[in-house]
Scaffold this active site. Structure first.
Site, PDB file in Angstrom:
ATOM      1  N   HIS A  71       0.842  -1.198   0.000  1.00 33.28           N
ATOM      2  CA  HIS A  71       0.000   0.000   0.000  1.00 33.28           C
ATOM      3  C   HIS A  71       0.878   1.249   0.000  1.00 33.28           C
ATOM      4  O   HIS A  71       0.996   1.925  -1.003  1.00 33.28           O
ATOM      5  CB  HIS A  71      -0.961  -0.013   1.197  1.00 33.28           C
ATOM      6  N   CYS A  74      -0.171   0.300   9.599  1.00 26.76           N
ATOM      7  CA  CYS A  74      -0.451   1.663   9.118  1.00 26.76           C
ATOM      8  C   CYS A  74      -1.918   1.858   8.738  1.00 26.76           C
ATOM      9  O   CYS A  74      -2.566   2.788   9.216  1.00 26.76           O
ATOM     10  CB  CYS A  74       0.464   2.002   7.956  1.00 26.76           C
ATOM     11  N   HIS A  75      -2.450   0.979   7.878  1.00 28.06           N
ATOM     12  CA  HIS A  75      -3.843   1.132   7.453  1.00 28.06           C
ATOM     13  C   HIS A  75      -4.586  -0.193   7.448  1.00 28.06           C
ATOM     14  O   HIS A  75      -5.620  -0.341   6.793  1.00 28.06           O
ATOM     15  CB  HIS A  75      -3.930   1.784   6.070  1.00 28.06           C
ATOM     16  N   GLY A  76      -4.030  -1.183   8.129  1.00 28.67           N
ATOM     17  CA  GLY A  76      -4.764  -2.420   8.376  1.00 28.67           C
ATOM     18  C   GLY A  76      -4.770  -3.459   7.279  1.00 28.67           C
ATOM     19  O   GLY A  76      -5.598  -4.366   7.308  1.00 28.67           O
ATOM     20  N   SER A  77      -3.869  -3.375   6.307  1.00 29.12           N
ATOM     21  CA  SER A  77      -3.831  -4.455   5.314  1.00 29.12           C
ATOM     22  C   SER A  77      -3.391  -5.754   5.985  1.00 29.12           C
ATOM     23  O   SER A  77      -2.554  -5.756   6.888  1.00 29.12           O
ATOM     24  CB  SER A  77      -2.863  -4.111   4.173  1.00 29.12           C
TER      25      SER A  77
END
Ligand code: FES
Length: 145
Positions: free
Chosen positions: A90, A109-112
């Site tokens: 990402h 960071c953004h949940g991937s």
């Protein structure tokens, strides 16, 4: 002038038991080397490829369109081993291993989320984590690059 990073690194994996990982630096990137457990391999093989967000293996050792089977994320005859650039596809954060809902990696960071073969399964990351050029040069040594 700064010294150039070596093009290839050799990694002794003799002390990496099933369920353990180590991280090495290769061309300025963190590369995780994981000796998967039997269960992690079974889980990876059981995945229906139609469910994958990114159906491509992203394995530099295979053709660019090779499908993202569990075996294609590893090396021939060495399916326990995952060798992978540990960088989220990402925005480049470093995912944390053995976290999340898929038995693999979770990016804080953004949940991937990635599965036990490093394939993206959830979140904003568009691609599976990259498998670099590598090979086993003996039973206990890997050359990356
Ligand atoms: Fe990993 Fe955004 S950088 S989810």
């Amino acid at each position: 002038m700064p010294a150039e990073a070596p093009a290839a690194v050799e990694v002794d994996v003799s002390s990496v038991a099933p369920g353990m990982s180590l991280v090495v630096q290769w061309r300025g990137k963190a590369v995780v080397v994981r000796n998967r457990t039997e269960q992690e391999m079974k889980d990876g093989e059981a995945v229906n490829l139609a469910e994958l967000k990114d159906p491509i293996a992203r394995n530099a050792n295979l053709p660019a369109d090779a499908p993202a089977t569990d075996a294609n994320r590893t090396a021939p005859g060495k399916q326990a081993w995952i060798v992978m650039v540990q960088v989220c596809t990402h925005s480049g954060c470093i995912p944390v291993g053995q976290q999340g809902d898929f038995g693999g990696w979770l990016c804080p960071c953004h949940g991937s989320q990635y599965d036990s073969a490093g394939r993206v399964r959830k979140g904003p990351a568009p691609e599976n984590m990259a498998v670099p050029a590598f090979q086993f040069i003996s039973d206990t040594k890997i050359r990356i690059g």
